[in-house]
Scaffold this motif. Sequence first.
Motif, PDB file in Angstrom:
ATOM      1  N   SER A   1       0.558  -0.953   0.386  1.00 50.10           N
ATOM      2  CA  SER A   1       0.251  -0.295  -0.477  1.00 50.10           C
ATOM      3  C   SER A   1       1.062   1.187  -0.235  1.00 50.10           C
ATOM      4  O   SER A   1       1.913   1.157   1.104  1.00 50.10           O
ATOM      5  CB  SER A   1      -0.940   0.053   1.066  1.00 50.10           C
ATOM      6  OG  SER A   1      -1.620   1.031   1.663  1.00 50.10           O
ATOM      7  N   ILE A   2       1.395   2.008  -0.939  1.00 46.24           N
ATOM      8  CA  ILE A   2       1.439   3.231  -1.520  1.00 46.24           C
ATOM      9  C   ILE A   2       0.784   4.208  -0.185  1.00 46.24           C
ATOM     10  O   ILE A   2      -0.664   4.767  -0.423  1.00 46.24           O
ATOM     11  CB  ILE A   2       1.472   3.723  -2.749  1.00 46.24           C
ATOM     12  CG1 ILE A   2       2.521   2.371  -2.997  1.00 46.24           C
ATOM     13  CG2 ILE A   2       2.480   4.831  -2.735  1.00 46.24           C
ATOM     14  CD1 ILE A   2       2.141   2.634  -4.931  1.00 46.24           C
ATOM     15  N   GLU A   3       1.502   5.361   0.445  1.00 44.24           N
ATOM     16  CA  GLU A   3       0.764   6.640   1.191  1.00 44.24           C
ATOM     17  C   GLU A   3       1.960   6.809   1.741  1.00 44.24           C
ATOM     18  O   GLU A   3       3.230   7.299   0.772  1.00 44.24           O
ATOM     19  CB  GLU A   3       0.249   6.239   2.733  1.00 44.24           C
ATOM     20  CG  GLU A   3       1.544   5.275   3.621  1.00 44.24           C
ATOM     21  CD  GLU A   3       1.073   4.755   4.952  1.00 44.24           C
ATOM     22  OE1 GLU A   3       1.514   5.359   6.127  1.00 44.24           O
ATOM     23  OE2 GLU A   3      -0.066   4.262   4.593  1.00 44.24           O
ATOM     24  N   SER A   4       1.626   8.450   1.244  1.00 46.95           N
ATOM     25  CA  SER A   4       2.441   9.982   1.645  1.00 46.95           C
ATOM     26  C   SER A   4       2.359  10.006   3.592  1.00 46.95           C
ATOM     27  O   SER A   4       1.958  10.198   4.357  1.00 46.95           O
ATOM     28  CB  SER A   4       2.112  11.018   0.930  1.00 46.95           C
ATOM     29  OG  SER A   4       2.522  12.530   1.042  1.00 46.95           O
ATOM     30  N   GLN A   5       4.436   9.886   3.406  1.00 44.80           N
ATOM     31  CA  GLN A   5       4.427  10.344   4.775  1.00 44.80           C
ATOM     32  C   GLN A   5       4.038  12.333   4.750  1.00 44.80           C
ATOM     33  O   GLN A   5       3.489  13.301   3.864  1.00 44.80           O
ATOM     34  CB  GLN A   5       5.739  10.238   4.785  1.00 44.80           C
ATOM     35  CG  GLN A   5       5.970   8.708   4.471  1.00 44.80           C
ATOM     36  CD  GLN A   5       7.993   8.803   5.092  1.00 44.80           C
ATOM     37  OE1 GLN A   5       8.319   8.336   6.170  1.00 44.80           O
ATOM     38  NE2 GLN A   5       8.634   8.525   3.807  1.00 44.80           N
ATOM     39  N   LYS A   6       4.361  12.762   6.585  1.00 42.97           N
ATOM     40  CA  LYS A   6       4.071  14.224   6.371  1.00 42.97           C
ATOM     41  C   LYS A   6       5.562  14.436   5.838  1.00 42.97           C
ATOM     42  O   LYS A   6       4.946  16.064   5.206  1.00 42.97           O
ATOM     43  CB  LYS A   6       4.998  14.070   7.637  1.00 42.97           C
ATOM     44  CG  LYS A   6       3.191  13.381   9.021  1.00 42.97           C
ATOM     45  CD  LYS A   6       3.841  13.919  10.210  1.00 42.97           C
ATOM     46  CE  LYS A   6       2.677  13.423  11.261  1.00 42.97           C
ATOM     47  NZ  LYS A   6       2.850  13.752  12.758  1.00 42.97           N
ATOM     48  N   SER A   7       6.348  14.523   5.397  1.00 38.58           N
ATOM     49  CA  SER A   7       6.705  14.980   4.429  1.00 38.58           C
ATOM     50  C   SER A   7       6.743  15.599   3.520  1.00 38.58           C
ATOM     51  O   SER A   7       7.630  15.478   2.284  1.00 38.58           O
ATOM     52  CB  SER A   7       8.399  14.123   4.870  1.00 38.58           C
ATOM     53  OG  SER A   7       8.791  13.253   4.276  1.00 38.58           O
ATOM     54  N   SER A   8       5.776  14.690   2.774  1.00 40.85           N
ATOM     55  CA  SER A   8       5.565  14.290   1.246  1.00 40.85           C
ATOM     56  C   SER A   8       6.421  12.762   0.920  1.00 40.85           C
ATOM     57  O   SER A   8       5.921  13.063  -0.384  1.00 40.85           O
ATOM     58  CB  SER A   8       5.193  15.771   0.377  1.00 40.85           C
ATOM     59  OG  SER A   8       4.841  15.626  -0.317  1.00 40.85           O
ATOM     60  N   ALA A   9       7.052  12.311   0.667  1.00 39.10           N
ATOM     61  CA  ALA A   9       7.597  11.784   0.234  1.00 39.10           C
ATOM     62  C   ALA A   9       6.869  10.366   1.200  1.00 39.10           C
ATOM     63  O   ALA A   9       5.912   9.892   1.494  1.00 39.10           O
ATOM     64  CB  ALA A   9       8.994  11.241   1.016  1.00 39.10           C
ATOM     65  N   LEU A  10       6.900   9.162  -0.467  1.00 42.95           N
ATOM     66  CA  LEU A  10       5.628   8.408  -0.721  1.00 42.95           C
ATOM     67  C   LEU A  10       6.684   7.227   0.096  1.00 42.95           C
ATOM     68  O   LEU A  10       8.591   7.277   0.441  1.00 42.95           O
ATOM     69  CB  LEU A  10       5.288   8.050  -2.328  1.00 42.95           C
ATOM     70  CG  LEU A  10       4.970   8.756  -2.940  1.00 42.95           C
ATOM     71  CD1 LEU A  10       4.441   8.374  -4.531  1.00 42.95           C
ATOM     72  CD2 LEU A  10       3.532   9.069  -2.126  1.00 42.95           C
ATOM     73  N   HIS A  11       5.839   6.467   0.416  1.00 42.40           N
ATOM     74  CA  HIS A  11       6.621   5.317   1.354  1.00 42.40           C
ATOM     75  C   HIS A  11       5.650   3.889   1.250  1.00 42.40           C
ATOM     76  O   HIS A  11       4.206   4.549   1.364  1.00 42.40           O
ATOM     77  CB  HIS A  11       7.240   5.259   2.723  1.00 42.40           C
ATOM     78  CG  HIS A  11       6.477   5.378   3.694  1.00 42.40           C
ATOM     79  ND1 HIS A  11       6.414   5.073   5.084  1.00 42.40           N
ATOM     80  CD2 HIS A  11       5.012   6.013   3.996  1.00 42.40           C
ATOM     81  CE1 HIS A  11       5.199   5.351   5.515  1.00 42.40           C
ATOM     82  NE2 HIS A  11       4.522   6.007   5.413  1.00 42.40           N
ATOM     83  N   VAL A  12       6.003   3.016   1.288  1.00 43.77           N
ATOM     84  CA  VAL A  12       5.204   1.828   1.315  1.00 43.77           C
ATOM     85  C   VAL A  12       5.345   1.148   2.013  1.00 43.77           C
ATOM     86  O   VAL A  12       6.049   0.653   3.139  1.00 43.77           O
ATOM     87  CB  VAL A  12       5.043   0.342  -0.146  1.00 43.77           C
ATOM     88  CG1 VAL A  12       4.655   1.470  -1.079  1.00 43.77           C
ATOM     89  CG2 VAL A  12       6.780  -0.292   0.589  1.00 43.77           C
ATOM     90  N   HIS A  13       3.890   0.401   3.152  1.00 44.13           N
ATOM     91  CA  HIS A  13       3.425  -0.831   3.734  1.00 44.13           C
ATOM     92  C   HIS A  13       3.140  -1.906   3.127  1.00 44.13           C
ATOM     93  O   HIS A  13       2.227  -2.062   1.925  1.00 44.13           O
ATOM     94  CB  HIS A  13       2.271  -0.128   5.478  1.00 44.13           C
ATOM     95  CG  HIS A  13       3.080   0.734   6.126  1.00 44.13           C
ATOM     96  ND1 HIS A  13       4.186   0.735   7.022  1.00 44.13           N
ATOM     97  CD2 HIS A  13       2.486   2.004   5.725  1.00 44.13           C
ATOM     98  CE1 HIS A  13       3.962   1.776   7.038  1.00 44.13           C
ATOM     99  NE2 HIS A  13       3.477   2.676   6.502  1.00 44.13           N
ATOM    100  N   GLY A  14       3.406  -3.305   3.264  1.00 44.59           N
ATOM    101  CA  GLY A  14       2.972  -4.035   2.713  1.00 44.59           C
ATOM    102  C   GLY A  14       3.321  -5.583   3.235  1.00 44.59           C
ATOM    103  O   GLY A  14       4.217  -5.513   4.885  1.00 44.59           O
ATOM    104  N   HIS A  15       2.481  -6.417   2.461  1.00 46.01           N
ATOM    105  CA  HIS A  15       2.555  -7.821   3.268  1.00 46.01           C
ATOM    106  C   HIS A  15       3.034  -8.690   2.088  1.00 46.01           C
ATOM    107  O   HIS A  15       3.149  -8.475   0.993  1.00 46.01           O
ATOM    108  CB  HIS A  15       1.387  -8.492   3.609  1.00 46.01           C
ATOM    109  CG  HIS A  15       0.924  -7.827   4.283  1.00 46.01           C
ATOM    110  ND1 HIS A  15      -0.471  -7.859   5.210  1.00 46.01           N
ATOM    111  CD2 HIS A  15       1.330  -7.398   5.944  1.00 46.01           C
ATOM    112  CE1 HIS A  15      -0.642  -7.481   5.748  1.00 46.01           C
ATOM    113  NE2 HIS A  15       0.054  -6.947   7.365  1.00 46.01           N
ATOM    114  N   VAL A  16       4.394  -9.764   2.218  1.00 46.74           N
ATOM    115  CA  VAL A  16       5.360 -10.631   1.527  1.00 46.74           C
ATOM    116  C   VAL A  16       5.164 -12.069   1.963  1.00 46.74           C
ATOM    117  O   VAL A  16       5.040 -12.266   3.437  1.00 46.74           O
ATOM    118  CB  VAL A  16       6.634 -10.366   1.741  1.00 46.74           C
ATOM    119  CG1 VAL A  16       6.996 -11.038   0.536  1.00 46.74           C
ATOM    120  CG2 VAL A  16       7.032  -8.420   0.968  1.00 46.74           C
ATOM    121  N   VAL A  17       3.755 -12.974   1.545  1.00 46.42           N
ATOM    122  CA  VAL A  17       4.150 -13.857   0.945  1.00 46.42           C
ATOM    123  C   VAL A  17       5.199 -14.840   1.357  1.00 46.42           C
ATOM    124  O   VAL A  17       6.024 -15.480   0.410  1.00 46.42           O
ATOM    125  CB  VAL A  17       2.563 -14.997   1.074  1.00 46.42           C
ATOM    126  CG1 VAL A  17       2.687 -16.271   1.356  1.00 46.42           C
ATOM    127  CG2 VAL A  17       1.567 -14.122   1.457  1.00 46.42           C
TER     128      VAL A  17
END
Length: 834
Positions: A286-302
């Motif tokens: 899942s792609i989301e924006s941090q407070k600094s406006s930079a993108l980062h991802v949280h996700g699941h890997v099986v």
Amino acid sequence: MPDMERQPRRRAVAVELAEFTELMGQRVEHQFGGDWCFSYVRWNYWFRQQLHRARGLSLRRIGGGEDGEGELRGEVLKNAACEISAGLSGKYLWSDGHMRPVGGDLNKVAYVPGLSQEALRLLQEARHIMGKLPGTSGVRTLMRYRAKAMQVAYGAPVFVTLSPAEKHNYLMLRLARWRRTDPAVVQDPSLQKVAGRLRPGPEDRSAWPDFEERRQVLALKPAAAVLGFRVHVLLLLRAVFGIRTCLFCLACQSQKDAESFCSDLEGNASELVGGAFGRCAAAFFSIESQKSSALHVHGHVVIEGLQQVATLEELGQRIVAEGEAVVEAFLRFKQHVCMQEHAMPSRWDEGERARVEEEWGLTEEEMVSEGEVWKQKYRGDVQEVQMTRQHHIHPKDKKGERQPLAGCRKSENKSQCRAGYPMDSQVTSEGMVVCPGVAEKFGLALTGRRNSLGSLFGPRSCPWLNGSHPALLAAGRHNSDVQLSCRLPLCKQSHWSLCSKQCVEQVGAAELQRIAQAAMAAQIGYSTDYCTKRQAGSLYECREFARGHAAMSRKIAGEKSIPQVSRRHAQRIVADCFVRGIVRGAVDTENLNMHAVATQWDPCAAECMQTFRTAVLPGAALLEVIERASEGKSLRGMKGNLQVVQGEVVLRDLALLYGLRGSEVAVAYLSPYEFVRYWEVKLVAVVGQEPGRWRRVVRFPKSVEFPELSRMLGCGAWLPEFRGCPVGRPGAMTPERRAQLLLVYFTPWVLDGSMERPPHVVHAQQLQAAGDDGQRKSWQEGLNAYLKRGCLSQEICQIMQNFILVFFVRYPAASGEDESDDGEQDVELQPSGA
């Protein structure tokens, strides 16, 4: 321009708004990137066009008249819209009886006490409209269903966070495009260092921009940050996780040619030899924006392994039979993928720590260039990244005491870190399985959703170090996080030898396994909700929202019909919440703009990355078919053939088609879940037009009740998602209802009694078995009879276990914890006006 007699006129090429929105951010002319409002204008215009084109519901009548029905008037709709606007800043009633703030979340307004029926109906239309609009909470709900579909199909995943630092990433500067002859570039020395560097040739040894110049370049080209982020993550997926990816995933999977996309015929995108974690069966980010406006991802890997195909009880039997070697293998795997020790401990002392903290937050160039770092030894390289990216920083105050940063302080106690650092009590030199004695010794939780019973713990050498895979650190050069969700059963072989308590004898192995299984399901559920969390909305604009509805109601009074007025109010609610009510950075906005075309076929394309395709399981239709068949009613009496689920029209008669699939061996033994996963239903004419697209084609047999049936089946590979399906919530369903869902979704059955039925496949009326009294039919007895006969395959048995863990075995949220699954049926929450 004037007409030219001798020059023929050329017809202008039509450019759709989606293409215009996506491509204009990548133009090389400086005037497009130099206008900081241009990205927001494109997003605003495109979003509002999609909003006006979205299908809505027709709210014509509602209860309240003398005859039980009365027309919705304009004034009533205005008041309902104002109620919804006020509810965005109010509180809703959770299932535990506590009131919690709505926080601008439109999905939770329905649970605000005191809402009128008109407000609930208008809210229903607003949620229907935003169901598939990019940038809304409806898309985050779709992403949650996809993440759960992966968990049901493949099992327990590994939680991974990737945070590329755009200000230190030269890849993003490479993707910032300007012309050297652009007048703005000629006048700006910092742009001259970047413009034209994409041309092939010998290595350019001219000076790169410094920190402030890099910030300026990326501020003028947010598209470069988006492209650099995408390329960076895709390279990590290929190099570290061993997943086949391309720049067009998942758009490549929409191609007709089965060999043109990255996944194989079974939907697996992993390389044969796997990656640094092992062989990866599937991934969802899942792609989301941090407070600094930079993108980062949280996700699941099986990760493929024993934990994917065995329950805790079966793992316990394996450990008892093979001894401690199984436990040691799991502990080595945990230490390998989530290293919480320094790669070179001799390099980390108080002097080195003081140097790192002194340089942290400064804007100077890094001490070692990227090319020189790769020449160093691997462990030294990992150690450098650990020191500069993985250490949790608590600067010293004037008194010399370390204090958490403002962004990581607990709301109830500003002096404590919400992440729990420093973890002084968890420093240990060996790995172990958490038991009650280990939890007491190292200060770990044994209650609630943070229950650590059965988890893999240690070793940890530094209380400030965040654990991650060393390959991620060496390849990504940025902060990352890895958390394992798998648990091991507690028995004599897995119990820590230095534990002073007799944990297994005092509690019992079976009870410890039950608690650990529930804790693992709670951890996976919490990480899924965290990956797909919704962006916080505005609270101080709610009064302005209500004033806007009042002004619009006066403007359109007497000009519009009641359905049109309700649609205008619903559209304004969505626009207020997700255009005016959310603050988006330039990079986040440009990310949505650059996927305007892709979101037309996949609304989640801009906000998630996945390695699989999904199809909707028609759970409600399957249950209705079974109920009508059990009562002896005609199946032709079902309501219509189409079903709208979360804004998408789903083929309603797919449940009927499954029951009439016939006795062909390729499909006869499949459950509804497997039928949706491996086969696709098409008209005969459609299959005839594209004969090379399908691996195998099966034609439906003639049916007595449906003689006009002219459909065919073609092989595919999709993961069924339970969007719109009754799946329930722990504590909200009876055992009878759970047994019914398991039988209907995961066991093979047919509808036409006149057709030849293969062994082990029952008629829909025989799913229920007689109870103890011999007369009353029971779903539990039917499930027990099926389990006694045995599952037809190990795969469907594992899928049923995963389904139970994902939807049935979840810890209830404690007070103050948010655990919403909006959109699912059979939930404990009820709309306040119901």
